[in-house]
Design a protein around this motif. Sequence first.
Motif, mmCIF file in Angstrom:
data_model
loop_
_atom_site.group_PDB
_atom_site.id
_atom_site.type_symbol
_atom_site.label_atom_id
_atom_site.label_comp_id
_atom_site.label_asym_id
_atom_site.label_seq_id
_atom_site.Cartn_x
_atom_site.Cartn_y
_atom_site.Cartn_z
ATOM 1 N N ARG A 112 0.851 -1.185 0.000
ATOM 2 C CA ARG A 112 0.000 0.000 0.000
ATOM 3 C C ARG A 112 0.881 1.228 0.000
ATOM 4 N NH1 ARG A 112 -4.661 0.346 4.264
ATOM 5 N NH2 ARG A 112 -5.006 2.169 2.937
ATOM 6 N N TYR A 113 0.736 2.034 -1.028
ATOM 7 C CA TYR A 113 1.514 3.272 -1.152
ATOM 8 C C TYR A 113 0.651 4.448 -0.709
ATOM 9 C CZ TYR A 113 4.593 0.378 -4.019
ATOM 10 O OH TYR A 113 5.421 -0.620 -4.469
ATOM 11 N N HIS A 114 1.219 5.279 0.165
ATOM 12 C CA HIS A 114 0.497 6.432 0.692
ATOM 13 C C HIS A 114 1.163 7.732 0.231
ATOM 14 C CE1 HIS A 114 -1.507 3.680 3.606
ATOM 15 N NE2 HIS A 114 -0.326 3.075 3.631
ATOM 16 N N GLY A 125 23.731 18.489 -0.662
ATOM 17 C CA GLY A 125 22.908 19.674 -0.824
ATOM 18 C C GLY A 125 21.724 19.466 -1.745
ATOM 19 N N ALA A 126 21.418 18.222 -2.087
ATOM 20 C CA ALA A 126 20.297 17.938 -2.975
ATOM 21 C C ALA A 126 18.998 17.842 -2.179
ATOM 22 C CB ALA A 126 20.545 16.627 -3.720
ATOM 23 N N THR A 127 17.887 17.838 -2.898
ATOM 24 C CA THR A 127 16.584 17.662 -2.272
ATOM 25 C C THR A 127 16.441 16.219 -1.800
ATOM 26 O OG1 THR A 127 15.615 19.339 -3.730
ATOM 27 C CG2 THR A 127 14.095 17.849 -2.597
ATOM 28 N N ILE A 128 16.033 16.046 -0.556
ATOM 29 C CA ILE A 128 15.876 14.717 0.034
ATOM 30 C C ILE A 128 14.391 14.355 0.061
ATOM 31 C CG2 ILE A 128 16.220 13.300 2.083
ATOM 32 C CD1 ILE A 128 18.808 13.998 0.684
ATOM 33 N N TYR A 129 14.087 13.161 -0.448
ATOM 34 C CA TYR A 129 12.717 12.645 -0.442
ATOM 35 C C TYR A 129 12.656 11.460 0.521
ATOM 36 C CZ TYR A 129 12.046 15.433 -4.677
ATOM 37 O OH TYR A 129 11.971 16.470 -5.583
ATOM 38 N N PRO A 130 12.199 11.668 1.758
ATOM 39 C CA PRO A 130 12.147 10.553 2.731
ATOM 40 C C PRO A 130 11.018 9.578 2.408
ATOM 41 C CG PRO A 130 12.117 12.732 3.800
ATOM 42 C CD PRO A 130 11.806 12.934 2.365
ATOM 43 N N VAL A 131 11.285 8.298 2.651
ATOM 44 C CA VAL A 131 10.291 7.244 2.454
ATOM 45 C C VAL A 131 10.350 6.304 3.658
ATOM 46 C CG1 VAL A 131 9.557 5.300 1.037
ATOM 47 C CG2 VAL A 131 10.447 7.354 -0.051
ATOM 48 N N ALA A 132 9.201 6.018 4.237
ATOM 49 C CA ALA A 132 9.112 5.101 5.380
ATOM 50 C C ALA A 132 8.494 3.789 4.908
ATOM 51 C CB ALA A 132 8.278 5.704 6.497
ATOM 52 N N ILE A 133 9.138 2.671 5.271
ATOM 53 C CA ILE A 133 8.661 1.341 4.892
ATOM 54 C C ILE A 133 8.408 0.541 6.166
ATOM 55 C CG2 ILE A 133 9.121 -0.743 3.549
ATOM 56 C CD1 ILE A 133 11.208 0.820 1.989
ATOM 57 N N LYS A 134 7.211 0.001 6.295
ATOM 58 C CA LYS A 134 6.850 -0.792 7.468
ATOM 59 C C LYS A 134 6.232 -2.114 7.015
ATOM 60 C CE LYS A 134 6.103 -1.863 11.765
ATOM 61 N NZ LYS A 134 7.236 -2.279 12.625
ATOM 62 N N TYR A 135 6.876 -3.228 7.400
ATOM 63 C CA TYR A 135 6.394 -4.565 7.040
ATOM 64 C C TYR A 135 5.509 -5.124 8.147
ATOM 65 C CZ TYR A 135 9.954 -4.526 3.366
ATOM 66 O OH TYR A 135 10.712 -4.213 2.265
ATOM 67 N N ASP A 136 4.597 -5.984 7.757
ATOM 68 C CA ASP A 136 3.738 -6.684 8.711
ATOM 69 C C ASP A 136 4.343 -8.062 8.968
ATOM 70 O OD1 ASP A 136 1.795 -7.858 10.236
ATOM 71 O OD2 ASP A 136 0.113 -7.161 9.002
ATOM 72 N N LEU A 142 4.281 -11.116 1.560
ATOM 73 C CA LEU A 142 5.063 -9.949 1.960
ATOM 74 C C LEU A 142 4.105 -8.755 1.967
ATOM 75 C CD1 LEU A 142 8.030 -9.124 2.603
ATOM 76 C CD2 LEU A 142 8.192 -8.382 0.239
ATOM 77 N N VAL A 143 3.731 -8.321 3.159
ATOM 78 C CA VAL A 143 2.749 -7.245 3.314
ATOM 79 C C VAL A 143 3.447 -6.035 3.922
ATOM 80 C CG1 VAL A 143 0.567 -6.568 4.363
ATOM 81 C CG2 VAL A 143 0.917 -8.935 3.626
ATOM 82 N N CYS A 144 3.297 -4.884 3.295
ATOM 83 C CA CYS A 144 3.962 -3.692 3.825
ATOM 84 C C CYS A 144 3.230 -2.426 3.410
ATOM 85 C CB CYS A 144 5.423 -3.631 3.354
ATOM 86 S SG CYS A 144 5.624 -3.316 1.597
ATOM 87 N N ASN A 145 3.525 -1.346 4.129
ATOM 88 C CA ASN A 145 3.030 -0.008 3.824
ATOM 89 C C ASN A 145 4.215 0.888 3.497
ATOM 90 O OD1 ASN A 145 -0.088 0.352 4.563
ATOM 91 N ND2 ASN A 145 0.806 -1.093 6.008
ATOM 92 N N VAL A 146 4.035 1.732 2.491
ATOM 93 C CA VAL A 146 5.073 2.674 2.071
ATOM 94 C C VAL A 146 4.491 4.076 2.109
ATOM 95 C CG1 VAL A 146 6.609 3.378 0.203
ATOM 96 C CG2 VAL A 146 6.188 0.949 0.614
ATOM 97 N N TRP A 147 5.161 4.956 2.852
ATOM 98 C CA TRP A 147 4.723 6.343 2.946
ATOM 99 C C TRP A 147 5.744 7.250 2.274
ATOM 100 C CZ3 TRP A 147 4.217 3.017 7.122
ATOM 101 C CH2 TRP A 147 2.923 2.817 7.610
ATOM 102 N N TYR A 148 5.285 8.046 1.309
ATOM 103 C CA TYR A 148 6.127 9.075 0.705
ATOM 104 C C TYR A 148 5.958 10.365 1.517
ATOM 105 C CZ TYR A 148 6.313 5.957 -3.355
ATOM 106 O OH TYR A 148 6.493 4.877 -4.186
#
Length: 454
Positions: free
Chosen positions: A229-231, A341-352, A380-386
């Motif tokens: 699931r992508y958020h 010095g570049a733009t950082i795009y954080p991503v959080a990944i959480k597996y069940d 493999l079940v996980c959530n991804v947050w942009y």
Amino acid sequence: HNVRKCTVNKTFDLALDLTHAKMEDFWAGALWALEIWLYLIISLIMVPAMFGFSLGISETYMNILVKTLEWATLKIQTAHAEEEVLKRSSSNELEELRRSRPKLLGGDFTLSDCFYFTRRGIESIVDDEVTQRFSSEELVSWNLLTRTNNHFQYISLKLTLVYGLGIFIRYCILAPLRITLAIIGLSWLVIGTSAVGLLPNGRVKSWLSEWAHVMCYRICARGLSAAIRYHNRENKPRKGGICVANHTTPIDIVILCNDACYAMVGQIHGGLMGVVQRAMVRSCPHVWFERAEMKDRHLVTKRLTDHVNDKTKLPILIFPEGTCINNTSVMMFKKGSFEIGATIYPVAIKYDPKFGDAFWNSSKYSMISYLLRMMTSWALVCNVWYLPAMHQQAGEDAVQFANRVKSAIARQGGLVDLQWDGGLKRGKVKETFKEQQQKMYSSMVVGEDSSSSD
């Protein structure tokens, strides 16, 4: 005698002909079964995966799996919820310890303080907050996988039958299917990217390269029965930036590249991995380093800077922790990718973890054995947050910027934010960390002594 010998020869020839006929029938049947197997895989899994849609098979499987695990949990759950224990802070414990003894002349520190430090040291050895991040996450209840319940005991006949049926499904149906898809996905990656690499540079080549990469990772994701699931997709990394994420497993790359295409950063390998790397770099400007070059920080920084300054190139995917953590916490981020010095795009990944343990304990399992474990798990079940893009603020150094990004990822993914270095997985504690603990304990005594003397 001659008649008998002729009869024996004819009988032998007839038996040999029958054997050949049976073998031909066997191989014809095996070939027919293989054709049917590949046809079903291509039509029901590969084609939907390549074009990003589902026929509902994975959803049906996941619904049945969830209901089965819920039923098994109700059968197993017998223990009551553990009572919450409030932990007192170290300063309060030391104050209570000191109030319980008589006041002596000549300072506040006495020999009885050693009991506090001894207990704290033993607690750190038994269950510290660092080493437990390098082992698999504990489950609340058994998920019908053998490796999550080594001391299996008979609970009920129904549960035992379901457990046996699960072994048959995972090892005799899912494992062959997933291995087949993995082979097809990797073959497609090598063949597709090599073919795209023959085209002249331009928009067509870039589009075909991204399409080939994403299709390969989607096939591999279907091969792991991945339910992702992508958020907040409006925050997806863009070209000219750096995507940073917490790291649990090498499969993190498949999870993220299933939704977008990234430029990889890593060391050049030999063997099969080297073949895949050389094929990938023909169609897409990935950043590969020789072993000797990885130790040159200035060269690595320059290569990364040149890549992000070209706004036509894909965003770089980096895991700043530098090692796999068991998805319960986020450990210290290396500052290298935050110095550019570049733009950082954080991503959080959480597996069940209920459906399978995604954590790769590289000190315990090789890559092959780990992948086999994943292919024999339920799913493999996980959530991804942009997360929104982040920039380095004025007066903020690379370490502070890295810690701010790390805290945002931990907060979004529901993970514990730790300051410890993931390198402790294989190395010794740095002297600076020891000095920090010594200063903290010293201030608890010296600070009170100084205040009392005032």
